[in-house]
Scaffold this motif. Sequence first.
Motif, PDB file in Angstrom:
ATOM      1  N   GLY A   1     -10.976 -24.938  43.184  1.00 12.52           N
ATOM      2  CA  GLY A   1     -10.006 -24.514  42.175  1.00 12.52           C
ATOM      3  C   GLY A   1     -10.548 -23.316  41.424  1.00 12.52           C
ATOM      4  O   GLY A   1     -11.444 -22.615  41.906  1.00 12.52           O
ATOM      5  N   ARG A   2     -10.006 -23.084  40.248  1.00 12.33           N
ATOM      6  CA  ARG A   2     -10.493 -21.980  39.423  1.00 12.33           C
ATOM      7  C   ARG A   2     -11.715 -22.423  38.617  1.00 12.33           C
ATOM      8  O   ARG A   2     -11.900 -23.613  38.346  1.00 12.33           O
ATOM      9  CB  ARG A   2      -9.404 -21.527  38.454  1.00 12.33           C
ATOM     10  N   ILE A   3     -12.517 -21.454  38.209  1.00 15.14           N
ATOM     11  CA  ILE A   3     -13.699 -21.711  37.400  1.00 15.14           C
ATOM     12  C   ILE A   3     -13.445 -21.163  35.999  1.00 15.14           C
ATOM     13  O   ILE A   3     -12.997 -20.019  35.863  1.00 15.14           O
ATOM     14  CB  ILE A   3     -14.921 -20.949  37.972  1.00 15.14           C
ATOM     15  N   ILE A   4     -13.699 -21.948  34.986  1.00 17.90           N
ATOM     16  CA  ILE A   4     -13.638 -21.395  33.630  1.00 17.90           C
ATOM     17  C   ILE A   4     -14.863 -20.497  33.486  1.00 17.90           C
ATOM     18  O   ILE A   4     -16.000 -20.971  33.530  1.00 17.90           O
ATOM     19  CB  ILE A   4     -13.603 -22.500  32.553  1.00 17.90           C
ATOM     20  N   GLU A   5     -14.619 -19.196  33.383  1.00 19.35           N
ATOM     21  CA  GLU A   5     -15.703 -18.208  33.399  1.00 19.35           C
ATOM     22  C   GLU A   5     -16.183 -17.997  31.954  1.00 19.35           C
ATOM     23  O   GLU A   5     -15.566 -17.275  31.176  1.00 19.35           O
ATOM     24  CB  GLU A   5     -15.184 -16.915  34.044  1.00 19.35           C
ATOM     25  N   PHE A   6     -17.281 -18.652  31.593  1.00 18.98           N
ATOM     26  CA  PHE A   6     -17.776 -18.588  30.214  1.00 18.98           C
ATOM     27  C   PHE A   6     -18.344 -17.220  29.852  1.00 18.98           C
ATOM     28  O   PHE A   6     -18.443 -16.883  28.676  1.00 18.98           O
ATOM     29  CB  PHE A   6     -18.810 -19.691  29.957  1.00 18.98           C
ATOM     30  N   ARG A   7     -18.737 -16.445  30.889  1.00 17.67           N
ATOM     31  CA  ARG A   7     -19.249 -15.114  30.561  1.00 17.67           C
ATOM     32  C   ARG A   7     -18.136 -14.196  30.075  1.00 17.67           C
ATOM     33  O   ARG A   7     -18.403 -13.197  29.415  1.00 17.67           O
ATOM     34  CB  ARG A   7     -19.954 -14.521  31.781  1.00 17.67           C
ATOM     35  N   PHE A   8     -16.888 -14.544  30.369  1.00 23.50           N
ATOM     36  CA  PHE A   8     -15.773 -13.710  29.907  1.00 23.50           C
ATOM     37  C   PHE A   8     -15.727 -13.680  28.382  1.00 23.50           C
ATOM     38  O   PHE A   8     -15.787 -12.625  27.756  1.00 23.50           O
ATOM     39  CB  PHE A   8     -14.438 -14.206  30.480  1.00 23.50           C
ATOM     40  N   TRP A   9     -15.613 -14.841  27.762  1.00 28.50           N
ATOM     41  CA  TRP A   9     -15.499 -14.842  26.289  1.00 28.50           C
ATOM     42  C   TRP A   9     -16.745 -14.262  25.652  1.00 28.50           C
ATOM     43  O   TRP A   9     -16.674 -13.574  24.633  1.00 28.50           O
ATOM     44  CB  TRP A   9     -15.182 -16.242  25.736  1.00 28.50           C
ATOM     45  N   LYS A  10     -17.902 -14.530  26.274  1.00 25.90           N
ATOM     46  CA  LYS A  10     -19.152 -14.094  25.659  1.00 25.90           C
ATOM     47  C   LYS A  10     -19.254 -12.570  25.637  1.00 25.90           C
ATOM     48  O   LYS A  10     -19.587 -11.972  24.611  1.00 25.90           O
ATOM     49  CB  LYS A  10     -20.318 -14.703  26.426  1.00 25.90           C
ATOM     50  N   GLU A  11     -18.950 -11.950  26.765  1.00 27.81           N
ATOM     51  CA  GLU A  11     -19.048 -10.482  26.829  1.00 27.81           C
ATOM     52  C   GLU A  11     -17.989  -9.812  25.956  1.00 27.81           C
ATOM     53  O   GLU A  11     -18.274  -8.830  25.267  1.00 27.81           O
ATOM     54  CB  GLU A  11     -18.899 -10.001  28.282  1.00 27.81           C
ATOM     55  N   ILE A  12     -16.777 -10.332  25.980  1.00 33.11           N
ATOM     56  CA  ILE A  12     -15.704  -9.726  25.181  1.00 33.11           C
ATOM     57  C   ILE A  12     -16.000  -9.883  23.688  1.00 33.11           C
ATOM     58  O   ILE A  12     -15.816  -8.958  22.894  1.00 33.11           O
ATOM     59  CB  ILE A  12     -14.335 -10.339  25.555  1.00 33.11           C
TER      60      ILE A  12
ATOM     61  N   PHE B   1     -10.708 -18.520  35.370  1.00 32.06           N
ATOM     62  CA  PHE B   1      -9.834 -19.005  34.306  1.00 32.06           C
ATOM     63  C   PHE B   1     -10.551 -18.608  33.010  1.00 32.06           C
ATOM     64  O   PHE B   1     -11.759 -18.792  32.904  1.00 32.06           O
ATOM     65  CB  PHE B   1      -9.704 -20.526  34.426  1.00 32.06           C
ATOM     66  N   ILE B   2      -9.825 -18.022  32.054  1.00 30.40           N
ATOM     67  CA  ILE B   2     -10.520 -17.386  30.926  1.00 30.40           C
ATOM     68  C   ILE B   2      -9.935 -17.759  29.565  1.00 30.40           C
ATOM     69  O   ILE B   2      -8.796 -18.228  29.458  1.00 30.40           O
ATOM     70  CB  ILE B   2     -10.504 -15.845  31.081  1.00 30.40           C
TER      71      ILE B   2
ATOM     72  N   ALA C   1      -9.407  -9.551  20.301  1.00 31.06           N
ATOM     73  CA  ALA C   1     -10.095  -9.993  21.524  1.00 31.06           C
ATOM     74  C   ALA C   1      -9.104 -10.676  22.467  1.00 31.06           C
ATOM     75  O   ALA C   1      -9.154 -10.480  23.687  1.00 31.06           O
ATOM     76  CB  ALA C   1     -11.244 -10.932  21.175  1.00 31.06           C
ATOM     77  N   THR C   2      -8.190 -11.457  21.897  1.00 28.45           N
ATOM     78  CA  THR C   2      -7.173 -12.130  22.717  1.00 28.45           C
ATOM     79  C   THR C   2      -6.255 -11.102  23.369  1.00 28.45           C
ATOM     80  O   THR C   2      -5.870 -11.251  24.537  1.00 28.45           O
ATOM     81  CB  THR C   2      -6.366 -13.108  21.851  1.00 28.45           C
ATOM     82  N   ALA C   3      -5.926 -10.054  22.623  1.00 34.06           N
ATOM     83  CA  ALA C   3      -5.056  -9.005  23.180  1.00 34.06           C
ATOM     84  C   ALA C   3      -5.737  -8.329  24.362  1.00 34.06           C
ATOM     85  O   ALA C   3      -5.107  -8.055  25.386  1.00 34.06           O
ATOM     86  CB  ALA C   3      -4.702  -7.977  22.116  1.00 34.06           C
ATOM     87  N   PHE C   4      -7.029  -8.082  24.236  1.00 35.62           N
ATOM     88  CA  PHE C   4      -7.723  -7.479  25.383  1.00 35.62           C
ATOM     89  C   PHE C   4      -7.678  -8.424  26.579  1.00 35.62           C
ATOM     90  O   PHE C   4      -7.376  -8.006  27.703  1.00 35.62           O
ATOM     91  CB  PHE C   4      -9.170  -7.098  25.040  1.00 35.62           C
ATOM     92  N   MET C   5      -7.948  -9.686  26.319  1.00 39.80           N
ATOM     93  CA  MET C   5      -7.904 -10.674  27.414  1.00 39.80           C
ATOM     94  C   MET C   5      -6.545 -10.644  28.117  1.00 39.80           C
ATOM     95  O   MET C   5      -6.465 -10.673  29.345  1.00 39.80           O
ATOM     96  CB  MET C   5      -8.175 -12.078  26.859  1.00 39.80           C
ATOM     97  N   LEU C   6      -5.479 -10.590  27.326  1.00 40.71           N
ATOM     98  CA  LEU C   6      -4.135 -10.653  27.895  1.00 40.71           C
ATOM     99  C   LEU C   6      -3.732  -9.338  28.565  1.00 40.71           C
ATOM    100  O   LEU C   6      -2.897  -9.327  29.464  1.00 40.71           O
ATOM    101  CB  LEU C   6      -3.127 -11.042  26.813  1.00 40.71           C
ATOM    102  N   ALA C   7      -4.324  -8.237  28.133  1.00 42.89           N
ATOM    103  CA  ALA C   7      -3.939  -6.937  28.695  1.00 42.89           C
ATOM    104  C   ALA C   7      -4.719  -6.601  29.955  1.00 42.89           C
ATOM    105  O   ALA C   7      -4.246  -5.836  30.790  1.00 42.89           O
ATOM    106  CB  ALA C   7      -4.147  -5.838  27.652  1.00 42.89           C
TER     107      ALA C   7
END
Length: 492
Positions: free
Chosen positions: A231-242, A271-272, A302-308
Amino acid sequence: MEWKYDDIGDECERFLGPYGYGGVQVSPVNEHAIMDGRPWYERYQPVSYVIQTRSGNERQFRRMVERCNRMGVRVYVDIVLNHMTGGQQGFGTAGNRFNGHEQQYPGVPFTPEHFNGPESCPTDNLEIIDWDDPVQSRNCRLFGLRDLKHSLEYVRQKQIAFLNKLIDIGVAGFRCDASTHMWPEDLKNIFSRLNNFNVQFFPPNSRPFIYHEIIYYGGSGINPNEYISLGRIIEFRFWKEITNVFRGNNQLRWLRNFGTEWGLIDGTNAFIMIDSHDLRVGHNGQLGFNINCFEPRLLKAATAFMLAWNYGIPRILSSYRWKQIIKDGKDLNEWVGPPTDLFGNIISVKINPDKSWNDEYWICEHRWRQIYNMVRFRSIVGDEPILNWWDNGDNQIAFSRGHSGFIAFNLQKSNMNIIDNNNTDNNDSLELRQRLQTGLPAGTYCDIISGDLNGNHCTGKTIIVDENGLADIYIGHDESDIFLATHLDAKL
Ligand code: LAG
Ligand code: CA
């Protein structure tokens, strides 16, 4: 997080569906330990697979799933397969007794032979000590939680029956809690035996969407790649880097190639999130570093960047209010559960005619204009590529998503309450004033961050795009949001 099913059903009909949310994740639905003070994390201590919590009973859950599916909002359940409770004894939310110390869960039933013990876990106290050791990590106890032995057919069958029941009710998938602590081959066996979806709501032969909690920040720990086929992986490095970027520790301009080039897994497997039920109180992250509802400007940006950005499948946390008390870098109220009345019943979300809500109890991040409008942005831009990247060599960036959407950020450290002791860049009070390529067809567009488009009236700034796609973009240094965005459907 912790909403009641009746309220979620209402919200699917009056907001999530109409505003284009694709799904809703609900807190664990099965019976769990009732703990002193009713902390939120009691929901991560299962007692049986009976669907009954303070969010509602099975009948209410079924009704919610039906209502949400009718609105095109899919339901994802947080499933806790790794373990049962800690070592205490007591009652669960459906009235079943349990004794964690003796590993007795008559509501399933599970008895001691269904749990990992000295034969499979090598540590003296049966706790995970070396988190990088795959055997300890899978076969020993996570925070004292009684660890199920998934190699046993009996354990698998009980969990498969629970998941198939949820599928037959009409859920669309699962967030799999603590996947790091279960063997991939056991999970593969369980998930391969799940039913196809309920054809009342889904096309024939549809299968559940599953995303795994694998807390991996790089290094020698258990690698997310072991789970990619599941399945998908919740990528914890995403939130950390952003978060690191939006806190001013790394310039926005570097985001240009954000994704696999930063060492993250491929976006098609990811999954982020920016915030989560854990991160908001400093679990699995670091309080003061990660961004939660107490820093709304940062959270929105930060959420807007994630969504964009075109990476992964994003999730937004919608949380409740609690009194944060920070002492020595910890939140003393990190345990505080959802708002309740005097009898311990969860308080309903109440939406007023002017669309405000009882925000003394519920934060409703998903109802913040900057967030719901960026959710729409994401569905409108679809798979379009990142084009027209621009940056000023520092903390101002802009890009388009193909010819469907455009976004620009102007991060001013002073605006974000970032204390910059060695202030070397003199960018601090800069406004963004640039003629930029938006990628959009000519016309006048509504900035969906400073306002809403109501019919043909824009309550925010407007952006005038010429025949060549160019527009004068302006973000002052003291505006309430550090970014602006627009898309094809926000054209006046
Ligand atoms: C997850 N990740 O692997 C969840 O995202 C996380 O929220 C869950 O922990 C964890 N798995 C287990 O399902 C949460 C809290 C813990 C809490 C646990 C069980 O973050 O703090 O542990 O749920 O309720 C609590 C106490 C511990 C105690 C344990 C057992 O905080 O101190 O040892 O209960 O009694
Ligand atoms: Ca385990």
